[in-house]
Design a protein around this motif. Structure first.
Motif, PDB file in Angstrom:
ATOM      1  N   SER A  32       0.841  -1.208   0.000  1.00  0.00           N
ATOM      2  CA  SER A  32       0.000   0.000   0.000  1.00  0.00           C
ATOM      3  C   SER A  32       0.865   1.242   0.000  1.00  0.00           C
ATOM      4  N   THR A  33       0.468   2.142  -0.832  1.00  0.00           N
ATOM      5  CA  THR A  33       1.223   3.403  -0.909  1.00  0.00           C
ATOM      6  C   THR A  33       1.138   4.189   0.373  1.00  0.00           C
ATOM      7  N   GLY A  34       0.240   3.755   1.256  1.00  0.00           N
ATOM      8  CA  GLY A  34       0.133   4.457   2.531  1.00  0.00           C
ATOM      9  C   GLY A  34       1.219   4.032   3.518  1.00  0.00           C
ATOM     10  N   THR A  35       1.906   2.898   3.248  1.00  0.00           N
ATOM     11  CA  THR A  35       2.974   2.452   4.150  1.00  0.00           C
ATOM     12  C   THR A  35       4.262   3.175   3.791  1.00  0.00           C
ATOM     13  N   PRO A  36       4.839   3.888   4.743  1.00  0.00           N
ATOM     14  CA  PRO A  36       6.071   4.639   4.446  1.00  0.00           C
ATOM     15  C   PRO A  36       7.192   3.691   4.025  1.00  0.00           C
ATOM     16  N   ARG A  37       7.947   4.089   3.040  1.00  0.00           N
ATOM     17  CA  ARG A  37       9.055   3.260   2.553  1.00  0.00           C
ATOM     18  C   ARG A  37      10.106   3.073   3.631  1.00  0.00           C
ATOM     19  N   ARG A  38      10.278   4.087   4.491  1.00  0.00           N
ATOM     20  CA  ARG A  38      11.300   4.035   5.528  1.00  0.00           C
ATOM     21  C   ARG A  38      11.023   2.917   6.509  1.00  0.00           C
ATOM     22  N   SER A  39       9.736   2.678   6.810  1.00  0.00           N
ATOM     23  CA  SER A  39       9.419   1.631   7.776  1.00  0.00           C
ATOM     24  C   SER A  39       9.764   0.258   7.216  1.00  0.00           C
ATOM     25  N   PHE A  40       9.599   0.093   5.876  1.00  0.00           N
ATOM     26  CA  PHE A  40       9.966  -1.187   5.255  1.00  0.00           C
ATOM     27  C   PHE A  40      11.475  -1.385   5.319  1.00  0.00           C
ATOM     28  N   SER A  41      12.226  -0.313   5.023  1.00  0.00           N
ATOM     29  CA  SER A  41      13.675  -0.372   5.111  1.00  0.00           C
ATOM     30  C   SER A  41      14.117  -0.673   6.529  1.00  0.00           C
ATOM     31  N   GLU A  42      13.444  -0.056   7.480  1.00  0.00           N
ATOM     32  CA  GLU A  42      13.798  -0.280   8.879  1.00  0.00           C
ATOM     33  C   GLU A  42      13.535  -1.716   9.294  1.00  0.00           C
ATOM     34  N   SER A  43      12.479  -2.293   8.738  1.00  0.00           N
ATOM     35  CA  SER A  43      12.172  -3.681   9.091  1.00  0.00           C
ATOM     36  C   SER A  43      13.263  -4.620   8.599  1.00  0.00           C
ATOM     37  N   LEU A  44      13.797  -4.334   7.414  1.00  0.00           N
ATOM     38  CA  LEU A  44      14.898  -5.151   6.904  1.00  0.00           C
ATOM     39  C   LEU A  44      16.155  -4.961   7.743  1.00  0.00           C
ATOM     40  N   ILE A  45      16.407  -3.733   8.145  1.00  0.00           N
ATOM     41  CA  ILE A  45      17.553  -3.452   9.010  1.00  0.00           C
ATOM     42  C   ILE A  45      17.402  -4.191  10.331  1.00  0.00           C
ATOM     43  N   GLU A  46      16.180  -4.174  10.869  1.00  0.00           N
ATOM     44  CA  GLU A  46      15.932  -4.868  12.130  1.00  0.00           C
ATOM     45  C   GLU A  46      16.168  -6.370  11.979  1.00  0.00           C
ATOM     46  N   GLN A  47      15.748  -6.915  10.842  1.00  0.00           N
ATOM     47  CA  GLN A  47      15.975  -8.345  10.612  1.00  0.00           C
ATOM     48  C   GLN A  47      17.489  -8.657  10.574  1.00  0.00           C
ATOM     49  N   SER A  48      18.256  -7.782   9.923  1.00  0.00           N
ATOM     50  CA  SER A  48      19.701  -7.976   9.842  1.00  0.00           C
ATOM     51  C   SER A  48      20.331  -7.906  11.223  1.00  0.00           C
ATOM     52  N   ILE A  49      19.848  -6.939  12.027  1.00  0.00           N
ATOM     53  CA  ILE A  49      20.406  -6.779  13.376  1.00  0.00           C
ATOM     54  C   ILE A  49      20.033  -7.964  14.257  1.00  0.00           C
ATOM     55  N   GLU A  50      18.794  -8.426  14.110  1.00  0.00           N
ATOM     56  CA  GLU A  50      18.354  -9.572  14.916  1.00  0.00           C
ATOM     57  C   GLU A  50      19.180 -10.819  14.580  1.00  0.00           C
ATOM     58  N   ALA A  51      19.421 -11.050  13.276  1.00  0.00           N
ATOM     59  CA  ALA A  51      20.228 -12.202  12.868  1.00  0.00           C
ATOM     60  C   ALA A  51      21.658 -12.073  13.394  1.00  0.00           C
ATOM     61  N   ALA A  52      22.183 -10.866  13.324  1.00  0.00           N
ATOM     62  CA  ALA A  52      23.539 -10.629  13.823  1.00  0.00           C
ATOM     63  C   ALA A  52      23.607 -10.821  15.327  1.00  0.00           C
ATOM     64  N   THR A  53      22.527 -10.379  16.039  1.00  0.00           N
ATOM     65  CA  THR A  53      22.516 -10.484  17.502  1.00  0.00           C
ATOM     66  C   THR A  53      22.628 -11.930  17.954  1.00  0.00           C
ATOM     67  N   VAL A  54      21.886 -12.808  17.286  1.00  0.00           N
ATOM     68  CA  VAL A  54      21.872 -14.223  17.677  1.00  0.00           C
ATOM     69  C   VAL A  54      23.256 -14.849  17.480  1.00  0.00           C
ATOM     70  N   LEU A  55      23.843 -14.668  16.288  1.00  0.00           N
ATOM     71  CA  LEU A  55      25.098 -15.342  15.974  1.00  0.00           C
ATOM     72  C   LEU A  55      26.285 -14.709  16.715  1.00  0.00           C
ATOM     73  N   ILE A  56      26.280 -13.394  16.798  1.00  0.00           N
ATOM     74  CA  ILE A  56      27.413 -12.729  17.448  1.00  0.00           C
ATOM     75  C   ILE A  56      27.415 -13.020  18.948  1.00  0.00           C
ATOM     76  N   ASN A  57      26.221 -12.985  19.577  1.00  0.00           N
ATOM     77  CA  ASN A  57      26.169 -13.283  21.018  1.00  0.00           C
ATOM     78  C   ASN A  57      26.516 -14.734  21.313  1.00  0.00           C
ATOM     79  N   LYS A  58      26.229 -15.612  20.373  1.00  0.00           N
ATOM     80  CA  LYS A  58      26.585 -17.016  20.564  1.00  0.00           C
ATOM     81  C   LYS A  58      28.092 -17.172  20.731  1.00  0.00           C
ATOM     82  N   TRP A  59      28.852 -16.342  20.031  1.00  0.00           N
ATOM     83  CA  TRP A  59      30.305 -16.439  20.072  1.00  0.00           C
ATOM     84  C   TRP A  59      30.946 -15.297  20.865  1.00  0.00           C
TER      85      TRP A  59
END
Length: 641
Positions: A32-59
């Motif tokens: 939907s054009t009503g969803t800000p593009r920035r929030s979608f970008s932020e969601s991808l960034i959050e996914q990257s950070i979450e994946a990094a958090t799991v693996l980096i904290n493991k080691w």
């Protein structure tokens, strides 16, 4: 690279921006054009950070005992590579957050994760370097590189149809296993280094690398026998001690250039391939001190007190050879601008060694010139000690003719007026060294021959003088023929001096044995009275006896020359005497005391002649033999290693 708060790499324009393509989907255009593009970008960034958090904290070694005692790269190579990718993605996410103006809390959290990841990689980098010292030693690295190139060349022609022997295959398998460990370690180090450099943590990576690898180079230099030493310590050393150190240094140069520094350069270039400046910085700090110490040693040696052993020149030439033959490798390995001092030190030592060789040869010539020209002829006219030492010296120098040609290339030749014109002609062989060294060798031999002439100039016994000159010139020619002097002086020089030896021999024969030959009539079988025959026998007996007694102390050192001279004498005396003996002995048989009148049978004359030129005792000949043995022994001790 200094850290000031947030890593500057996050704002580096050279860093690739966060890639959205990995998280894009075909449904993106239907959002939907009503969803800000920035929030979608932020969601991808959050996914990257979450994946990094799991693996980096493991080691994270601070929160996990398992991570503290376990190596990521040894435990799971696939997870290690995933860790590297995760860190790279995290860095891209941080860069994207700055562009998207994300909340500072996310950025701080990402930065904390990055610091944890860098500590992990820093630990892994250290472990790989320290645990693989045996597989990452310069020898293994340089050999691996050479073998890899060789295998590449062979594989171009190998069609797989030729089988290898079992023994060769087993050796190959063993080498491959060692290479595999080395290759894996080098690949892992490069992956970590590139990750740390790209995320702004190059300083920590470089620091570890320099500390560990410099200790390996310094230890290698020490094990090769190269250590810091002062000129005063060199001056206090006995020649034997210094000679051993020079031998160690010669081996050290060979090993250093083919293995130690070569291997370090290969490893450094591989690990830090992504940054020319870091490669240069690391290799310079690791190798500069050791290399400067190595190439500074010859300068200390040639600075030793001027009074030195004659054989020192051969060690100096060996050191010159070691640097000059390795100059291409020196220039290649130490090609960085920051290692110019290493090249300068090697070049300076090369120049000092050149100067030292020129000085020592000049001193050698001066020593010959100072030899007393009126000194007594010893050893029954045998080979003089000056001849022995000079020719041994020059024949050994001739082994370094190519090196000497370089050293004397820019030096003026001996005075032209002092040498025959033929000495200034180049030897006929195409592979002969530069004429400069040929002329210098000819000049030094001429100085020797002049000194020998001076020894006989005022000698009362002319016959002994000619024996002396024949002996010494024959020795000179013999040493020229059996050494590389032959190629420096040429066949014409040898032929001319061989003729001079024959001339000296002929002059000796004429002066010493001419009176004996003159006692026999031109026609030995001509009819004469018994009284005349008796008188001829008496004159021959007296002259032959006196000459043999006088000549019995003379010595001819060279067996070939000795035999040639005796054969020539026998041919001129024995046949004539035999004819006279056979024709006229019967005329004096009835005489009283016939044994006194006819003292020598022809066979006796031949036997007396065959006993000539050995000396009347073993002292004369023994001196020459002893001297030859001593100098022959020195030849071996002066040889290169």
């Amino acid at each position: 690279m200094p850290r000031k708060g947030m890593r500057s790499i996050c704002f580096n324009s050279k860093t690739s921006s966060f890639s959205m393509s990995r998280y894009s989907s075909p449904a993106r255009n239907s959002i939907s054009t009503g969803t800000p593009r920035r929030s979608f970008s932020e969601s991808l960034i959050e996914q990257s950070i979450e994946a990094a958090t799991v693996l980096i904290n493991k080691w994270n070694p601070e929160t996990s005992t398992y991570a503290k005692v376990t190596s990521l790269f040894y435990e799971s190579k696939s997870e290690a590579m995933q860790f590297i990718r995760c860190v790279n993605d995290l860095q891209k996410s941080m860069h994207a957050m700055v562009i998207e103006n994300s909340t500072s809390e996310k950025l701080v959290h990402a930065q904390n994760l990055m610091q944890i990841a860098m500590k992990r990689l820093q630990k892994e980098f250290y472990q790989i370097l320290s645990m693989n010292r045996a597989h990452l030693d310069p020898e293994s690295v340089s050999a691996r590189s050479s073998r890899a190139s060789a295998r590449s060349s062979i594989s171009d022609y190998d069609d797989g149809s030729v089988s290898q022997d079992d023994e060769v295959r087993n050796v190959g398998d063993s080498i491959d296993e060692v290479e595999e460990v080395s290759s894996i370690a080098m690949t892992d180090l490069r992956s970590i280094a590139e990750c740390m450099i790209s995320t702004g943590y190059a300083k920590e990576c470089i620091s570890i690398y320099k500390i560990i690898r410099k200790s390996i180079v310094d230890e290698g230099i020490y094990r090769l026998g190269v250590e810091k030493i002062s000129s005063s310590q060199i001056n206090k050393m006995d020649w034997e001690v210094l000679d051993r150190r020079i031998k160690d240094w010669l081996e050290a140069v060979k090993v250093s250039m083919t293995i130690l520094f070569n291997g370090e350069r290969i490893l450094c270039d591989h690990v830090f391939a992504s940054s020319d400046s870091i490669r240069e910085s690391c290799f310079t700090e690791i190798s500069k001190e050791g290399a400067t110490l190595l190439f500074g040693f010859p300068e200390l040696v040639v600075a030793k007190s001027k009074k030195s052993h004659p054989e020192k020149i051969f060690r100096v030439l060996d050191m010159y050879t070691a640097i000059s033959t390795n100059w291409i490798e020196i220039d290649s390995i130490f090609s960085f601008e920051s290692t110019v001092t290493v090249r300068a030190q090697a070049l300076n030592s090369l120049n000092k060694l050149s100067d030292s060789v020129r000085t020592m040869l000049s001193e050698f010539e001066s020593t010959m010139q100072k030899d007393s020209s009126k000194s007594k002829i010893h050893g029954g006219g045998g080979v003089d000690i000056l001849t022995l030492t000079t020719m041994n010296y020059l024949s050994l120098l001739a082994d370094y003719s190519n090196i000497l040609a370089d050293i004397f290339a820019d030096c003026p030749p001996p005075p032209r007026s002092s040498l025959p014109e033929s000495y200034f002609e180049s030897p006929s062989t195409d592979d002969s060294p530069a004429p400069a060294i040929s002329m210098r060798m000819a000049w030094l031999i001429l100085v020797l021959l002049c000194k020998l002439d001076g020894k006989v100039e005022h000698h009362k016994d002319v016959c002994l003088s000619y024996i002396f000159l024949a002996n010494n010139l024959n020795h000179v020619v013999s040493k020229v023929q059996t050494s590389n002097l032959k190629y420096l002086l040429g066949e014409d020089w040898i032929a001319k001096h061989e003729e001079k030896v024959k001339l000296f021999s002929a002059n000796y024969e004429r002066l010493a044995w001419g009176p004996v030959i003159a006692t026999l009539p031109e026609n030995p079988t001509a009819t004469i009275t018994p009284a005349q025959a008796k008188e001829i026998f008496r004159k021959f007996n007296s002259s032959f006896d006196e000459t043999c007694r006088k000549q019995s102390s003379f010595v001819v050192a060279d067996p070939k020359l000795r035999d040639e001279m005796k054969v020539l004498l026998a041919r001129k005396i024995v046949p004539s005497y035999r004819e006279f003996y056979d024709a006229h002995r019967s005329n004096v048989v009835g005489e009283r005391n016939v044994g006194i009148t006819v003292r020598f049978a022809p066979e006796d004359v031949g036997n007396y002649l065959s006993d000539l030129f050995f000396g009347n005792n073993n002292s004369s000949g023994g001196t020459s033999v002893s001297s030859s043995y001593s100098l022959s022994h020195q030849r071996h001790s002066w040889s290169r290693g």
